[in-house]
Design an enzyme around this catalytic site. Structure first.
Site, PDB file in Angstrom:
ATOM      1  N   TYR A   1      -1.443  -0.501  10.776  1.00 31.96           N
ATOM      2  CA  TYR A   1      -1.507  -0.701   9.319  1.00 31.96           C
ATOM      3  C   TYR A   1      -0.202  -0.231   8.669  1.00 31.96           C
ATOM      4  O   TYR A   1       0.385  -0.930   7.856  1.00 31.96           O
ATOM      5  CB  TYR A   1      -2.715   0.047   8.750  1.00 31.96           C
TER       6      TYR A   1
ATOM      7  N   SER B   1       0.861  -1.188   0.000  1.00 27.93           N
ATOM      8  CA  SER B   1       0.000   0.000   0.000  1.00 27.93           C
ATOM      9  C   SER B   1       0.895   1.235   0.000  1.00 27.93           C
ATOM     10  O   SER B   1       2.046   1.175   0.463  1.00 27.93           O
ATOM     11  CB  SER B   1      -0.853  -0.007   1.268  1.00 27.93           C
TER      12      SER B   1
ATOM     13  N   LYS C   1       2.533  -2.538   6.626  1.00 26.83           N
ATOM     14  CA  LYS C   1       2.824  -2.313   5.201  1.00 26.83           C
ATOM     15  C   LYS C   1       4.260  -1.797   4.990  1.00 26.83           C
ATOM     16  O   LYS C   1       4.876  -2.096   3.966  1.00 26.83           O
ATOM     17  CB  LYS C   1       1.785  -1.363   4.592  1.00 26.83           C
TER      18      LYS C   1
END
Ligand code: NAP
Length: 240
Positions: free
Chosen positions: A156, A143, A160
């Protein structure tokens, strides 16, 4: 579109959103595709729908990538059925967003275990079979959150950012075995991620099919060339 007839591809988290679009694109390119996710009913439904498209063979395997034994079983069932493994797409991912002091340990662990540990466990299980078969592709769906941190993104972002490090180290581990490891880093994609709705007003976002197209583009490169990182973003997000 590349001709992937005879190639065997696993896509984790492929019952919805980006993973499903990738599985469909690989099937339409003639590959044998293994679809997987945690929800058995969705796995059966997706495998049935892909099989009806009428190209390569489709296998559905329930797999929670947070469980290393499930990742091993996913790869073992694939090789039992098709005798080889050419492409692994580590797509399964979740996102729960909260400031660090409000993030529960459970939600932290679930994100790291799904988005990062899961990719490691599936790659670890897949690589020996790819080596035996003469090479392959491991494509991680990262991402832009793996490059740009934001408030509320502690778990998150960490998962990532970590996935980029994992990708680059695996690339170096596996390159002389003819296994190319890449990360695709999309910005906002129009899926049900984070409980969002797939809605017409989200037409400005990347669509799952755009990410699927990037996967097909990667695997179409000749053996001497390796696109190791792809950043993708909506071309015209709403002005702030
Ligand atoms: N949508 C975006 O804006 C966006 C942007 C950049 C990157 N991404 C990344 O793209 C990937 C796919 O996102 P998406 O938007 O397509 O999400 P989605 O629509 O929510 O789909 C997620 C898929 O992953 C499966 N899944 C979730 N947890 C799993 C687990 N522990 N083990 C196996 N499968 C699991 C889900 O099925 P079950 O729940 O049944 O397991 C589902 O099939 C993720 O890695 C995400 O971080 C998304």
């Amino acid at each position: 579109m590349p001709d992937l007839s005879g190639q065997v591809c696993i896509v984790t988290g492929s019952t919805k959103g980006i993973g499903r679009a990738i599985a469909e694109a690989l099937a339409d390119a003639g590959a044998h595709v293994v679809v997987s996710a945690r929800t058995e009913r969705d796995v059966s439904e997706t495998a049935g729908a892909l099989a009806r498209r009428g190209f390569g063979s489709i296998l559905g395997v329930r797999c929670d990538v947070r469980r290393p034994a499930d990742c091993d079983r996913l790869v073992a069932r694939t090789v039992e059925r098709f005798g080889r493994l050419d492409v692994l797409v580590n797509n399964a991912g979740v996102g729960y967003f909260a400031p660090v002091d409000e993030m529960s340990v459970e939600d932290w662990k679930s994100q790291i275990e799904t988005n990062l540990d899961g990719a490691f466990c599936c790659a670890r299980a897949a690589a020996p079979h790819m080596k035996r078969g003469g090479g392959g592709w491991i494509i991680n769906i990262g991402s832009l959150a793996g490059r740009n941190a934001f408030a509320g993104g502690c778990a998150y972002n960490a998962s990532k950012f970590g996935l980029i490090g994992l990708t680059e180290a695996m690339m170096l581990d596996l390159r002389y075995d003819n296994i190319r490891v890449s990360v695709i880093m999309p910005g906002s994609v129009n899926t049900e991620f984070r409980g969002r709705e797939v809605a017409p007003e989200n037409a400005w976002m990347l669509q799952p099919e755009d990410v699927a197209r990037a996967v097909l583009d990667l695997v179409a490169y000749p053996a001497n060339a390796h696109v190791s990182r792809v950043e993708m973003r909506p071309s015209q997000p709403p002005r702030k």
